[in-house]
Each structure stands twice: as structure tokens, then as C-alpha cells.
Scaffold this motif. Structure first.
Motif, short mmCIF file in Angstrom:
data_model
loop_
_atom_site.label_atom_id
_atom_site.label_comp_id
_atom_site.label_asym_id
_atom_site.label_seq_id
_atom_site.Cartn_x
_atom_site.Cartn_y
_atom_site.Cartn_z
N GLU A 18 117.40 41.42 65.25
CA GLU A 18 117.30 42.97 65.38
C GLU A 18 117.13 43.23 67.05
O GLU A 18 118.09 44.13 67.38
CB GLU A 18 116.02 43.70 64.90
CG GLU A 18 116.09 45.21 65.09
CD GLU A 18 114.70 45.77 64.37
OE1 GLU A 18 114.65 47.00 64.36
OE2 GLU A 18 114.12 45.09 63.54
N ARG A 19 116.50 42.53 67.76
CA ARG A 19 116.52 42.75 69.28
C ARG A 19 117.76 42.48 69.91
O ARG A 19 118.22 43.29 70.62
CB ARG A 19 115.33 41.90 69.81
CG ARG A 19 115.14 42.13 71.19
CD ARG A 19 114.23 41.18 71.87
NE ARG A 19 114.68 39.76 71.71
CZ ARG A 19 115.62 39.32 72.73
NH1 ARG A 19 116.21 39.98 73.34
NH2 ARG A 19 116.04 38.20 72.25
N ALA A 20 118.39 41.35 69.69
CA ALA A 20 119.46 40.94 70.46
C ALA A 20 120.72 41.90 69.81
O ALA A 20 121.50 42.22 70.58
CB ALA A 20 119.85 39.69 69.78
N ALA A 21 120.76 42.26 68.63
CA ALA A 21 121.72 43.37 67.90
C ALA A 21 121.68 44.48 68.84
O ALA A 21 122.63 45.09 69.09
CB ALA A 21 121.43 43.22 66.49
N LYS A 22 120.41 45.14 68.99
CA LYS A 22 120.43 46.39 69.60
C LYS A 22 120.88 46.16 71.09
O LYS A 22 121.18 47.13 71.64
CB LYS A 22 118.85 46.70 69.50
CG LYS A 22 118.61 47.44 68.13
CD LYS A 22 117.16 47.80 67.95
CE LYS A 22 116.81 48.49 66.80
NZ LYS A 22 115.40 48.64 66.60
N ALA A 23 120.61 45.08 71.78
CA ALA A 23 121.11 44.71 73.04
C ALA A 23 122.68 44.48 73.01
O ALA A 23 123.13 44.30 74.14
CB ALA A 23 120.41 43.55 73.83
N LYS A 24 123.47 44.52 71.89
CA LYS A 24 124.83 44.44 71.58
C LYS A 24 125.30 42.81 72.15
O LYS A 24 126.16 42.70 72.77
CB LYS A 24 125.57 45.24 72.78
CG LYS A 24 125.41 46.83 72.27
CD LYS A 24 125.34 47.22 71.01
CE LYS A 24 124.90 48.73 70.67
NZ LYS A 24 124.75 49.19 69.21
N ASP A 76 122.38 46.83 63.27
CA ASP A 76 121.70 47.19 64.56
C ASP A 76 122.68 47.07 65.73
O ASP A 76 122.43 47.18 66.80
CB ASP A 76 120.73 46.33 64.87
CG ASP A 76 119.24 46.93 64.14
OD1 ASP A 76 118.98 48.08 64.04
OD2 ASP A 76 118.77 46.05 63.52
N GLY A 77 124.22 46.83 65.45
CA GLY A 77 125.21 46.85 66.41
C GLY A 77 125.55 45.66 67.17
O GLY A 77 125.93 45.67 68.08
N PRO A 111 132.63 34.07 73.23
CA PRO A 111 131.88 35.15 73.89
C PRO A 111 131.08 34.72 74.98
O PRO A 111 130.57 33.57 75.20
CB PRO A 111 131.26 36.06 72.78
CG PRO A 111 130.80 34.85 71.86
CD PRO A 111 132.01 33.72 71.86
N GLU A 112 130.88 35.66 75.92
CA GLU A 112 130.03 35.61 77.04
C GLU A 112 128.58 35.78 76.87
O GLU A 112 127.63 35.30 77.14
CB GLU A 112 130.71 36.18 78.36
CG GLU A 112 131.62 35.63 78.82
CD GLU A 112 131.73 34.25 79.52
OE1 GLU A 112 130.65 34.03 80.17
OE2 GLU A 112 132.33 33.33 79.11
N GLN A 113 128.43 37.00 76.33
CA GLN A 113 126.88 37.61 76.19
C GLN A 113 126.33 36.99 74.90
O GLN A 113 126.32 37.91 73.99
CB GLN A 113 127.29 39.14 76.07
CG GLN A 113 127.64 39.95 77.51
CD GLN A 113 126.61 39.45 78.75
OE1 GLN A 113 125.50 39.50 78.75
NE2 GLN A 113 127.18 39.03 79.73
N VAL A 114 125.83 35.88 74.96
CA VAL A 114 125.17 35.31 73.84
C VAL A 114 123.78 34.90 73.87
O VAL A 114 123.12 34.96 74.87
CB VAL A 114 125.72 33.76 73.92
CG1 VAL A 114 125.14 33.03 72.92
CG2 VAL A 114 127.47 33.75 73.57
N THR A 115 123.20 35.52 72.83
CA THR A 115 121.80 35.16 72.44
C THR A 115 121.93 34.20 71.37
O THR A 115 122.61 34.38 70.34
CB THR A 115 121.20 36.30 71.88
OG1 THR A 115 120.73 37.29 72.89
CG2 THR A 115 119.70 35.81 71.44
N LEU A 116 121.28 32.74 71.47
CA LEU A 116 121.34 31.68 70.58
C LEU A 116 119.90 31.60 70.12
O LEU A 116 118.95 31.67 70.76
CB LEU A 116 121.58 30.47 71.38
CG LEU A 116 121.35 29.21 70.55
CD1 LEU A 116 122.26 29.01 69.36
CD2 LEU A 116 121.58 27.97 71.77
#
Length: 357
Positions: A250-256, A288-289, A183-188
Motif C-alpha cells: 500500500e505504501r509503495a503503491a501510493k508513492a507510485k 492504491d495507484g 522500470p527505474e522507480q522500483v520498490t523491491l
């Protein structure tokens, strides 16, 4: 004739069955490196914490293993065998044997020390499976070893910036990215075990080493990824270093975002990686999505990690002093007074003064 070389692998240890969970926790929390309180208070706290936490911890161990125990010992045994094989290639003609010294459950440090003495090692290298140095992990193991073994030993204190070690982490992370479908929109999220802030204020270099490693990893993954070092496994009422891993999930999940979460201070699969990162935080991400949630495997027997351990062992055998980091000498800036090199230098200075007097 070749030499008999003992490599002692320091690790935390883990209970081998449900009945071992409470005594394991008691051993952990009565360590003065973990709870820095006077002896009577520390022992009372250890009894209380172990008794109240044991039921929940037993359930978590049951999620990982049919026998209700930790996989940490067998993971460490696999690493020991892989390291022996690597050192056999590098040090032909010598007999190299790895000994496992667990801090809070069998085989205890004292058991390993007795085994090394019985084997009759010519050289002993103390090699922590804690990549970053902390007074609460490697420092505690060294204290236990020095009480149990009176012979000479060479010590590797830390190796968080070793090239093969960093590359092994990046390889694991990119493998996780491929499993997630690239995927492109990654939070590591680079997760490490937390510490009370007080420990860091007292000079423990662990947080600095973790976050410097995170910067090195960030420079080797795609530039558009969001890369965050964070800390898990908080226990007790004290304020701990942050950010907290759960809050970042939680923060990254809410940012999808597509979340990749990788352990950077644990090198073996056990309760913190398989349950905390693998199950508990996954539920947070899904609730949290998050677009996706992928746990990156611990290094285990990754060839790059085993090569790091082998290189550090060989370097330790050849050094003139008693302790080294992956930088050779002292790795940590002078602000970190808990660095073992600072302690060694202070003791050497005290000996010089004593001789002068």
C-alpha cells in the motif's frame, strides 16, 4: 559397491482437494510449534480455526488449481527429481533417492520415514525446503522425524546465505524486472511468512536470517532500488513481526512505485505465492495507484537452488557431526538460543556432565 542414500525433503504440505482443507488446517494449528498452548486448549483452537477459515481457504485453492488442491506436492516432486539428477552426477556409483516428508498433509513425515526404512538406506540426509531455520517449520519437522525414525541421520538446518541460493534469488528478481519493462522507480519487497513476535523473543533465528538474506540481495540489485524485507500471512490475535507485506504494498503503491514482490522464504509456488502475493496484494497495489506490480516466481527448480540443495547434501554426508548450516557449523549469533546448534551443544554438555557424575 555404492551406497543407498536417502535425502528426505521436509516441507509444509497442502490439501489435495477441497475436502482436505479443513483437516489440513486442523493438523497445522494443533502443532505445538505453531500454537504454543496446553494440549486441550490447542486442540480446541485448532478445531475452531480450521472450521472458520476453511471456506475462505477453499476458495483460494480453487483460484490456483482446477481440482481445488495445492500445487505444493507436485512442485516438491519436481524439485526432488531435479535434485536426484544433480546428485547422480556428483555421486556416481551411489543410488540416491529423494523422499518427501510433509508436515501437515500426505505424504506425512511418518509415511516418508516408513518408506526410507523399507528402502534400506545406508545414509539419510534430512534436507528442509525451508531455507531459513525456524522452530515452527524445520524444528517441527525434525521433531516429527525423530518420533517416526529411530535410525541415524545427518541434518541440514538452514542455508539462507549459500552463494548459489542468493544468486538464484537475484536471477529470479532481475527476470521479473525485465518482464516489468525494466522500470527505474522500483520498490523491491522481499516477502517471507510472518511469525508471532513471541516466537522471536524466545530465540527463534528466522527473522534474523530473513533480514540478513534481504541485505545480501539488496547489495546485488541496482543501488537506487528501495529494498524492503516484509512479512505476510498473519493469523490470530497475537502481535506479529513486521513490517506487514500488505502495508508495504500500500505504501509503495501510493508513492507510485513500480513494485517487484519476491518470496524469500517460500521456494515453491503455492497458496501464499500464487494467491496472496499474486492476486490479493496485486488488487491492493492497483487500488492504491502503483505504477506496476510484478510477482517474482519462487525458486522452484532454478539450477542455482538445486545446486544449493545438492551441495548441502554432499557436505552433510561428509561431516562428522549430526547437523550443519550453510556455514558448516553454527550460523546464528549467540543471541538466538532457538538455533538447533545451540540445542545440540546444550544436550552434548548435559551428556558430559552425566558421564562425569
Amino acid at each position: 559397491m555404492g551406497r543407498k542414500i536417502a535425502v528426505v525433503l521436509f516441507n509444509l504440505g497442502g490439501p489435495d482437494k477441497p475436502a482436505s482443507v479443513q483437516p489440513f488446517l486442523k493438523n497445522l494449528f494443533r502443532d505445538p510449534a505453531i500454537i504454543r498452548a496446553p494440549l486441550p486448549i490447542r486442540w480446541l483452537l485448532a478445531r475452531l480455526i480450521s472450521r472458520t477459515r476453511a471456506p475462505a481457504v477453499i476458495k483460494n485453492y480453487a483460484m490456483m488449481d482446477a481440482g481445488g488442491g495445492s500445487p505444493l506436492l507436485r512442485e516438491t516432486e519436481l524439485q526432488a527429481r531435479a535434485l536426484e539428477a544433480e546428485l547422480a552426477k556428483i555421486l556416481p556409483g551411489n543410488e540416491v533417492k529423494c523422499f518427501i516428508a510433509m508436515r501437515y498433509w500426505h505424504p506425512f513425515t511418518e509415511e516418508a520415514a516408513a518408506d526410507v526404512k523399507r528402502w534400506g538406506a545406508d545414509d539419510v540426509v534430512l534436507l528442509p525446503l525451508y531455507p531459513q531455520f525456524s522452530t515452527t517449520t524445520t524444528g517441527s519437522s525434525l521433531t516429527a522425524w525423530k518420533a517416526a525414525f529411530k535410525g541415524q541421520a545427518k541434518t541440514v538446518c538452514c542455508y539462507p546465505f549459500d552463494e548459489n541460493f542468493v544468486a538464484a534469488h537475484v536471477d529470479r528478481i532481475m527476470g521479473g524486472h525485465r518482464r516489468a519493462g525494466e522500470p527505474e522507480q522500483v520498490t523491491l519487497l522481499l516477502s517471507a511468512h510472518g511469525l508471532p513476535e513471541q516466537v522471536v523473543r524466545e530465540g527463534d533465528p528466522y527473522q534474523w536470517q530473513c533480514e540478513a538474506l534481504a541485505e545480501m540481495i539488496a547489495g546485488r540489485v541496482p543501488a537506487h532500488w528501495e529494498v524492503i524485507p516484509c512479512y505476510q500471512s498473519r493469523v490470530g490475535p497475537l502481535k506479529w513481526i513486521g513490517p506487514a507485506t500488505e502495508a508495504e504494498v500500500e505504501r509503495a503503491a501510493k508513492a507510485k512505485k513500480h513494485i517487484l514482490i519476491a518470496p524469500i522464504a517460500f521456494v515453491s509456488e503455492h497458496i501464499e505465492t500464487l494467491v496472496e502475493l499474486g492476486e490479493e496484494y496485486r488488487l491492493v497495489a492497483e487500488a492504491d495507484g502503483a505504477a506496476s506490480y510484478t510477482r517474482v516466481e519462487a525458486l522452484g527448480t532454478h539450477p542455482g537452488f538445486i545446486r544449493t540443495l545438492a551441495d548441502e547434501t554432499v557436505a552433510a554426508l561428509g561431516m562428522k557431526g549430526e547437523i550443519r548450516s550453510c556455514a558448516g557449523g553454527r550460523l546464528c549469533p549467540s543471541d538466538w538460543t532457538g538455533c538447533p546448534h545451540a540445542v545440540t551443544q546444550q544436550k552434548a554438555g548435559e551428556r558430559v556432565v552425566e558421564r562425569a557424575l
